[in-house]
Design a protein around this motif. Structure first.
Motif, short mmCIF file in Angstrom:
data_model
loop_
_atom_site.label_atom_id
_atom_site.label_comp_id
_atom_site.label_asym_id
_atom_site.label_seq_id
_atom_site.Cartn_x
_atom_site.Cartn_y
_atom_site.Cartn_z
N GLY A 43 0.79 -0.85 -0.05
CA GLY A 43 -0.20 0.32 0.12
C GLY A 43 1.05 1.46 -0.41
O GLY A 43 2.20 1.18 -0.12
N GLY A 44 0.16 2.93 0.01
CA GLY A 44 0.68 4.07 -0.06
C GLY A 44 0.67 4.22 0.92
O GLY A 44 0.62 3.51 2.59
N PHE A 45 1.80 5.57 1.18
CA PHE A 45 2.05 6.11 2.06
C PHE A 45 1.38 7.97 3.06
O PHE A 45 1.72 8.37 3.41
CB PHE A 45 3.19 6.08 2.28
N GLY A 46 0.63 7.57 1.53
CA GLY A 46 -0.35 8.81 1.62
C GLY A 46 0.65 9.42 0.82
O GLY A 46 2.08 9.72 0.60
N LEU A 47 -0.22 10.84 0.29
CA LEU A 47 0.65 12.08 -0.84
C LEU A 47 1.77 12.46 -0.53
O LEU A 47 3.02 11.91 -1.18
CB LEU A 47 -0.45 12.64 -1.73
N LEU A 48 2.25 12.49 0.82
CA LEU A 48 3.52 13.05 1.27
C LEU A 48 4.34 11.83 1.37
O LEU A 48 5.66 12.66 0.63
CB LEU A 48 3.78 14.38 2.59
N GLY A 49 4.08 10.59 2.01
CA GLY A 49 5.26 9.79 2.33
C GLY A 49 5.74 9.39 1.33
O GLY A 49 6.91 9.10 1.18
N ASN A 50 4.82 9.50 0.15
CA ASN A 50 5.09 8.84 -1.28
C ASN A 50 6.53 9.59 -2.33
O ASN A 50 6.85 9.51 -2.47
CB ASN A 50 3.72 8.72 -2.01
N ILE A 51 5.93 11.86 -2.14
CA ILE A 51 6.73 11.93 -2.63
C ILE A 51 8.02 11.32 -1.99
O ILE A 51 9.08 11.99 -2.50
CB ILE A 51 5.72 13.28 -2.71
#
Length: 84
Positions: free
Chosen positions: A27-35
């Motif tokens: 899964g992703g890490f949210g927008l800021l975490g992904n960036i």
């Protein structure tokens, strides 16, 4: 560095971080975490892949693939550190 370059960095980082999160954690890490993961991964891959003699094409797709590979490396290292 212009505003267009910064926007491209953010988009590439978000996509690469999301891909790395899907591959490593599921899964992703949210927008800021992904960036953050994507940009750190791009720096890691930008140094590591040329050292290994790996060249993966050109353009924006190359940037996303390289950043995703670097993001995967970063996430695996982080998971190993957390287990220790």
């Amino acid at each position: 560095m212009g505003i267009e370059s910064i926007i491209v960095w953010l988009i590439v980082g978000a996509i690469a971080g999301w891909l790395a999160g899907l591959i490593v954690k599921g899964g992703g890490f949210g927008l800021l975490g992904n960036i953050v993961i994507g940009i750190v991964g791009a720096v890691v891959a930008g140094w590591l892949l040329p050292q290994l003699g790996i060249n993966l094409g050109t353009g924006i797709i190359r940037a996303i693939i390289n950043a995703a590979i670097g993001g995967i490396i970063v996430l695996v290292i982080l998971s190993l550190i957390r287990r220790a």
